[in-house]
Motif scaffolding. Structure first.
Motif, PDB file in Angstrom:
ATOM      1  N   MET A  29      66.260  13.585 114.180  1.00 56.10           N
ATOM      2  CA  MET A  29      66.272  12.116 114.140  1.00 56.10           C
ATOM      3  C   MET A  29      67.575  11.547 114.693  1.00 56.10           C
ATOM      4  N   PRO A  30      67.526  10.316 115.206  1.00 52.35           N
ATOM      5  CA  PRO A  30      68.758   9.665 115.686  1.00 52.35           C
ATOM      6  C   PRO A  30      69.620   9.203 114.506  1.00 52.35           C
ATOM      7  N   VAL A  31      70.856   9.632 114.457  1.00 50.93           N
ATOM      8  CA  VAL A  31      71.746   9.169 113.383  1.00 50.93           C
ATOM      9  C   VAL A  31      72.511   7.933 113.830  1.00 50.93           C
ATOM     10  N   GLN A  32      72.770   7.841 115.139  1.00 44.90           N
ATOM     11  CA  GLN A  32      73.412   6.635 115.655  1.00 44.90           C
ATOM     12  C   GLN A  32      73.202   6.495 117.155  1.00 44.90           C
ATOM     13  N   TYR A  33      73.271   5.267 117.611  1.00 42.95           N
ATOM     14  CA  TYR A  33      73.206   4.958 119.044  1.00 42.95           C
ATOM     15  C   TYR A  33      74.573   4.421 119.475  1.00 42.95           C
TER      16      TYR A  33
END
Lengths: 366, 128
Positions: A29-33
Motif C-alpha cells: 500500500m502507499p504510505v505517502q505521496y
C-alpha cells in the motif's frame, strides 16, 4: 516486501504517482505521496483521495441476517433504518475485540459489513463459525470491490461534479447506490479522518478510472492522493481507534472508550456477560489523551509509569500536524485517568513527562 | 547530489572532517526515506560519543531511527536549531540540517566509510 503481497486495483496509479509503498496487513500500500504532513493538511483544509481497496467486505443475507448481526456486534442494528450505517465493535466471549466494523443495513435480511484489511480473513472465519446457528449466508466479497475514500471539507463539492446523485441528501452514516461517471457505485457518507467525506465502493475494474477522474476534477481545488501515513495521523487526531493500537483481543470496547457503541440492554450478544460485569464492577482501564510536556514522541506500546510504577501503555502517539505538538493516546489504570495529572512515558528507558488531556484532539468545526 | 568532501556510512549518515573535528548528519537518501522529520534527540555539549554506537534519534511522523557516531570523542557543538526546526533535516541535510560536531579521539574509525562515489554505488545496489 513479501513476494505474495496483495495489490489493490489502484497499484499502477500509486507507482505512477511515485508513492512510497509499504507492507500493510499483507497488502502493498502507499504510505505517502507528497509527504505525510502535507497530505494531512490537504485533507483538513481541502480534500484528499485514499485507496482503501484493501478493506474487507462481507455480505450477510437471509431470513435471520438481523438476528445474526445482533449476536455478532455490540451495537444495536435492530433500530437502524434501512439505508443507514452503524459503527460497532465485534467481541470475543471474553469481551476482547475481534475487530471494529461498519454495518450497512439494506433491510433486515441483508447487511453489508466492512472490516479492517489486516483482520479480514480472521473476521470472516469468526463470522462463519458464529453463523452456523442462523439461517443466513455469510460471503466474503472483498475481491468484488475497490474502495476509494474522498475526505475533507471540499469532498462533496468535488464529487458532485461527477454525479447526478444529490450528495447533499446523503446524510452522515447513510448510503445510497448511484452512478458516478457512469460507474455503478455504493456511495457512503463515512470516513476515518475526522472530516466530512465519502467512501465509494465499486467494481475493481473501474477503480483506476474513478481514481483518475476524481483527481482530475479535484485538481483545481488542490485535491491530492493521500497515503496510509496521513490516514493514521488524521484518524488519531480525531480519536478514531485503530485495531492493533487502541483495539485488540486483550482490550474491551468499554476500556477503549467505545461504551456508546455497546448496547448492554439489547438482546444477547457475544461478550455481553463480561462487558456487563465490567460496567457494574468498574472498568479497569481507560483510554486517555496525553500531551508531551518534556521533549519526545510517545509511540505505540511504550510503557506508561506513575511514580516508577507501570500503569499502562501508549496505544498511538505522534507529532500532530494540526495541533503542531506531540500527543498520544494511552490505556492506563482507570483510577489514575485524571485530567491534568502528569505521568511518565518511558522512551528507550528514559522517563519523559506527559500530561493527561481530553483525548478528542481534533473536532471539525461544522 | 552527495557532496564529494564527505564520508558516508551504510546507515546513511555522513561525516564532515575538518582537522580533528567531525560533523555528523544524515544523508539526503536518509531524510528522503524517513519522510517529514518531526523530532531530533541529540546529546548535550560535552557529552561523550562512541564510534559505532547510537548518540541520538531522528524521528519522522512514522519512524524512529537511531543515529550512530562515526568517531569516538567529545561533543563540542550541538545544532540546537534542528531541535526547534527538525524539518531542516529534510530541506538541507548537508547544510543547516547538520546534527553535532565531535572532537575526535582519533579518526581511524572513518576508514571504513565510503566516498561519495562509493556511496552512490551502494545506493544503486540497495535499490535492487
Amino acid at each position: 516486501m513479501a513476494a505474495e503481497a496483495k495489490r489493490t486495483p489502484l497499484y499502477e496509479e500509486h507507482l505512477g504517482a511515485k508513492a512510497k509503498l509499504i507492507d500493510f496487513g499483507g497488502w502493498e500500500m502507499p504510505v505517502q505521496y507528497a509527504g505525510v504532513i502535507d497530505e494531512h493538511h490537504t485533507v483538513r483544509t481541502k480534500a484528499g483521495l485514499f485507496d482503501v481497496s484493501h478493506m474487507g467486505e462481507i455480505d450477510v443475507r437471509g431470513e435471520e441476517a438481523l438476528a445474526f448481526v445482533q449476536m455478532l456486534i455490540t451495537n444495536d442494528a435492530s433500530k437502524l433504518e434501512d439505508g443507514k450505517i452503524l459503527y460497532s465493535p465485534m467481541c470475543y466471549p471474553s469481551g476482547g475485540i475481534v475487530d471494529d466494523l461498519l454495518v450497512y443495513r439494506y433491510n433486515p435480511q441483508h447487511f453489508f459489513l466492512v472490516v479492517n484489511a489486516s483482520n479480514a480473513d480472521k473476521d470472516f472465519a469468526w463470522m462463519l463459525e458464529q453463523a452456523k446457528n442462523f439461517n443466513c449466508s455469510v460471503e466474503n466479497v472483498s475481491d468484488q470491490y475497490a474502495q476509494l475514500a474522498l475526505q475533507g471539507p471540499l469532498a462533496e463539492i468535488v464529487l458532485q461534479r461527477l454525479t447526478t446523485v444529490n450528495l447533499a441528501q446523503i446524510k452522515y452514516y447513510t448510503f445510497t447506490h448511484g452512478d458516478i461517471q457512469g460507474i455503478s457505485c455504493l456511495i457512503s457518507r463515512t470516513g476515518y479522518t475526522g472530516e466530512d467525506g465519502f467512501e465509494i465502493y465499486l467494481s475493481p475494474e473501474y477503480g483506476r478510472k474513478l481514481w483518475q477522474k476524481i483527481l482530475e476534477v479535484g485538481a483545481p481545488d488542490g485535491v491530492q492522493p493521500i497515503g496510509l501515513g496521513a490516514r493514521d495521523t488524521l484518524r488519531f487526531e480525531a480519536r478514531l481507534p485503530l485495531y492493533g493500537n487502541e483495539l485488540g483481543a486483550e482490550i474491551t470496547p468499554l476500556e477503549a472508550g467505545l461504551g456508546i457503541f455497546v448496547k448492554l440492554d439489547k438482546e444477547d450478544f457475544i461478550g455481553r456477560d463480561i462487558l456487563l460485569t465490567q460496567k457494574e464492577q468498574g472498568i479497569p482501564r481507560k483510554l486517555v489523551g496525553l500531551e508531551m510536556i518534556d521533549r519526545g514522541i510517545a509511540r505505540s506500546h511504550y510503557p506508561l509509569q506513575k511514580d516508577g510504577q507501570e500503569i499502562g501503555f501508549v496505544t498511538s502517539g505522534s507529532f500532530s500536524p494540526t495541533l503542531n505538538k506531540n500527543i498520544a493516546l494511552g490505556l492506563i489504570r482507570a483510577e489514575l485517568a485524571i485530567q491534568g495529572e502528569t505521568l511518565d512515558v518511558m522512551i528507550r528507558g528514559k522517563a519523559v513527562k506527559a500530561k493527561i488531556i481530553p483525548s478528542l484532539f481534533y473536532k471539525r468545526s461544522t | 547530489m552527495n557532496p564529494v568532501e564527505l564520508k558516508y556510512s551504510k546507515e546513511h549518515e555522513y561525516a564532515r572532517v575538518e582537522g580533528n573535528v567531525v560533523t555528523f548528519g544524515i544523508t539526503d537518501h536518509a531524510q528522503h526515506s524517513l519522510g517529514d522529520v518531526v523530532f531530533v534527540e541529540l546529546p548535550d555539549e560535552g557529552a561523550t560519543v562512541t564510534a559505532g554506537k547510537s548518540y541520538g534519534t531522528v524521528e519522522s511522523v512514522k519512524a524512529v531511527s537511531d543515529i550512530v557516531a562515526s568517531v569516538s570523542g567529545n561533543v563540542v557543538e550541538v545544532n540546537t536549531q534542528v531541535m526547534d526546526s527538525p524539518d531542516l533535516l529534510n530541506s538541507d541535510p548537508y547544510g543547516e540540517g547538520w546534527l553535532v560536531k565531535v572532537e575526535a579521539d582519533d579518526l581511524s574509525s572513518l576508514d571504513g566509510m565510503m566516498t561519495a562515489d562509493e556511496y552512490e554505488t551502494f545506493l544503486a545496489q540497495e535499490d535492487h
